[in-house]
Design an enzyme around this catalytic site. Structure first.
Site, PDB file in Angstrom:
ATOM      1  N   THR A  69       0.836  -1.383  -0.289  1.00 49.45           N
ATOM      2  CA  THR A  69      -0.036  -0.198   0.268  1.00 49.45           C
ATOM      3  C   THR A  69       1.352   0.866  -0.269  1.00 49.45           C
ATOM      4  O   THR A  69       2.106   1.012   0.372  1.00 49.45           O
ATOM      5  CB  THR A  69      -0.941   0.169   0.937  1.00 49.45           C
ATOM      6  N   ASN A  70       0.806   2.389  -0.304  1.00 53.24           N
ATOM      7  CA  ASN A  70       0.800   4.098  -0.087  1.00 53.24           C
ATOM      8  C   ASN A  70       0.188   4.674   0.933  1.00 53.24           C
ATOM      9  O   ASN A  70       0.410   5.094   0.858  1.00 53.24           O
ATOM     10  CB  ASN A  70       1.412   3.907  -1.848  1.00 53.24           C
ATOM     11  N   GLY A 117      -1.695   5.849   6.333  1.00 54.11           N
ATOM     12  CA  GLY A 117      -3.196   5.808   7.677  1.00 54.11           C
ATOM     13  C   GLY A 117      -2.448   4.045   7.849  1.00 54.11           C
ATOM     14  O   GLY A 117      -2.633   3.678   8.913  1.00 54.11           O
ATOM     15  N   ASP A 151      -7.103  -6.062   2.464  1.00 53.08           N
ATOM     16  CA  ASP A 151      -8.241  -5.105   1.552  1.00 53.08           C
ATOM     17  C   ASP A 151      -8.927  -5.404   2.092  1.00 53.08           C
ATOM     18  O   ASP A 151      -9.782  -5.902   3.424  1.00 53.08           O
ATOM     19  CB  ASP A 151      -9.016  -5.595   0.420  1.00 53.08           C
ATOM     20  N   TYR A 160     -13.922   6.474   6.577  1.00 53.67           N
ATOM     21  CA  TYR A 160     -14.864   6.292   7.520  1.00 53.67           C
ATOM     22  C   TYR A 160     -14.779   6.860   8.871  1.00 53.67           C
ATOM     23  O   TYR A 160     -15.881   6.724   9.004  1.00 53.67           O
ATOM     24  CB  TYR A 160     -15.701   5.459   6.849  1.00 53.67           C
ATOM     25  N   ASP A 161     -13.257   6.690   9.128  1.00 52.41           N
ATOM     26  CA  ASP A 161     -13.791   6.381  10.720  1.00 52.41           C
ATOM     27  C   ASP A 161     -14.138   7.591  11.463  1.00 52.41           C
ATOM     28  O   ASP A 161     -14.861   7.625  12.717  1.00 52.41           O
ATOM     29  CB  ASP A 161     -11.882   7.173  11.240  1.00 52.41           C
TER      30      ASP A 161
END
Length: 194
Positions: free
Chosen positions: A8-9, A12, A70, A153-154
């Site tokens: 991933t990049n 977070g 994912d 969506y946090d």
């Protein structure tokens, strides 16, 4: 030296994974940190299929372990949407803000706000899946964003047990209770058994 490349990049995700698996690997790098340019098309029909595809494809390019996740948000009243399309829910050029606006517009008239985050993790090496785990975190969607921590969506994902959204809960607490934290803990246990 034991190296882990996170497929991933998303910084977070990288921060969360480093905080949880940091003691297990000598070095943990994102794709960017490792100098890997890869655009794996997430066309699987499940969180597991997408994570497997990313981990396996990238593990064919590098030495050592590759971890892909994912993850996404499933809202019961929306037939589990956005689900595997969580990152691109609002279409071309999707951002966290646009995704949250779309989600709020779809749930505004719903009584059932039950939702859960899902995280599927696949650890691959040499083009083969070594381990797979999946976990979830339960909550509900609230009417307006709250909190400054987290991403995605946090700010809308409210955890009743804590009386806060994922974006309000301190990162050190979220890194113990989130879907990703639970999946990483399970993965860590399985890696230690290998």
């Amino acid at each position: 030296m034991k190296q882990l490349i996170i497929a991933t990049n998303n910084q977070g995700k990288v921060r969360e994974i480093k905080a949880i698996l940091g003691n297990f690997y000598d070095e943990i790098k994102s794709l960017k940190d490792a100098g890997i340019v890869a655009d794996v098309v997430e066309d699987g029909d499940s969180f597991h299929a997408n994570a497997r595809k990313k981990a396996v494809e990238i593990s064919e390019m590098v030495e050592g372990d590759v971890l892909a996740d994912d993850s996404g948000l499933c809202v019961e009243a929306l037939d589990m949407a956005p689900g595997i399309y969580s990152a691109r829910f609002s279409g071309e050029g999707a951002t966290d803000e646009k995704n949250n606006v779309k989600l709020l517009s779809l749930v505004k008239d719903q009584d059932n706000r039950r939702a859960w985050f899902v995280c599927a993790l696949v650890l691959a090496n040499g083009g083969k899946e070594k381990l797979y785990v999946e976990e979830r975190a339960e909550g509900k969607i609230i009417d307006e964003p709250r909190g400054e921590n987290g991403f995605g969506y946090d700010p809308l994902f409210y955890v009743e047990e804590y009386g806060q959204t994922f974006a309000e809960i301190p990162p050190e607490v979220k890194n113990k209770i989130s879907h990703r934290a639970k999946a990483l803990k399970k993965l860590q246990e399985k890696v230690q058994e290998m």
